[in-house]
Motif scaffolding. Structure first.
Motif, PDB file in Angstrom:
ATOM      1  N   THR A  20       0.816  -1.219   0.000  1.00  0.00           N
ATOM      2  CA  THR A  20       0.000   0.000   0.000  1.00  0.00           C
ATOM      3  C   THR A  20       0.850   1.269   0.000  1.00  0.00           C
ATOM      4  OG1 THR A  20      -0.193  -0.101   2.421  1.00  0.00           O
ATOM      5  CG2 THR A  20      -1.988  -1.069   1.130  1.00  0.00           C
ATOM      6  N   PHE A  23       0.960   3.094  -3.308  1.00  0.00           N
ATOM      7  CA  PHE A  23      -0.372   3.615  -3.626  1.00  0.00           C
ATOM      8  C   PHE A  23      -0.708   4.828  -2.758  1.00  0.00           C
ATOM      9  CE2 PHE A  23      -0.727  -0.731  -5.262  1.00  0.00           C
ATOM     10  CZ  PHE A  23      -1.208  -0.461  -6.545  1.00  0.00           C
ATOM     11  N   LYS A  55      -8.209   7.303  -4.089  1.00  0.00           N
ATOM     12  CA  LYS A  55      -6.870   6.803  -4.423  1.00  0.00           C
ATOM     13  C   LYS A  55      -5.969   6.784  -3.193  1.00  0.00           C
ATOM     14  CE  LYS A  55      -6.763   8.236  -9.231  1.00  0.00           C
ATOM     15  NZ  LYS A  55      -6.080   9.086 -10.213  1.00  0.00           N
ATOM     16  N   PRO A  59      -6.061   2.593  -0.048  1.00  0.00           N
ATOM     17  CA  PRO A  59      -4.781   2.053   0.440  1.00  0.00           C
ATOM     18  C   PRO A  59      -4.544   2.351   1.928  1.00  0.00           C
ATOM     19  CG  PRO A  59      -4.443   3.221  -1.613  1.00  0.00           C
ATOM     20  CD  PRO A  59      -5.858   3.464  -1.202  1.00  0.00           C
TER      21      PRO A  59
END
Length: 142
Positions: A20, A23, A55, A59
């Protein structure tokens, strides 16, 4: 003794944290364009930007679920094993995920570092298994 379930828990944490991270970095793109006049309004505007940005938010939530798994795993796993294994594997997952997303990799030094990290993790796990086996034999004798 370290069990397969504990190792899988540590691996899951490392994947959730490491995969993550790139991201999260991408999700913050554009935050530098958020400008306000005072520090407090700037902070609130940036928080709003992040919370309304899927976005970033997805994550972030996955990353935080990794933290929940980590705290649960810490309750059953030796601290001297859990911390280095999780942090090292997180680093590797971050590098690999970043590379898959087109980020710079770091070249031969990064590859050498990854192999050295994997060797260190392997030694930690083997040491943990051997120490536990010695303790079990000592307890059986007494």
């Amino acid at each position: 003794m370290v069990t397969v379930v504990e190792l899988l828990g540590l691996l899951l944490v490392a994947v959730l944290w490491g995969c993550t991270n790139p991201f999260l970095k991408r999700g913050t793109e554009g935050i530098e364009n958020v400008t306000k006049t005072s520090r407090v309004s700037q902070l609130l505007a940036e928080i709003k930007f992040l919370l309304l940005n899927l976005k970033y938010l997805i994550p972030f939530l996955l990353n935080q679920s990794g933290s929940l798994v980590y705290y649960y795993t810490l309750s059953t796993t030796e601290l001297s094993l859990a911390v280095p294994v999780t942090n090292s594997l997180t680093f590797l997952c971050t590098l690999l995920t970043g590379r898959l997303l087109g980020e710079e990799f770091g070249g031969k030094q990064a590859v050498a570092g990854m192999f050295l990290t994997m060797a260190g993790i392997t030694l930690c796990v083997i040491s943990s298994i051997e120490d536990t086996g010695k303790q079990d034999m000592t307890e059986a004798v007494h």
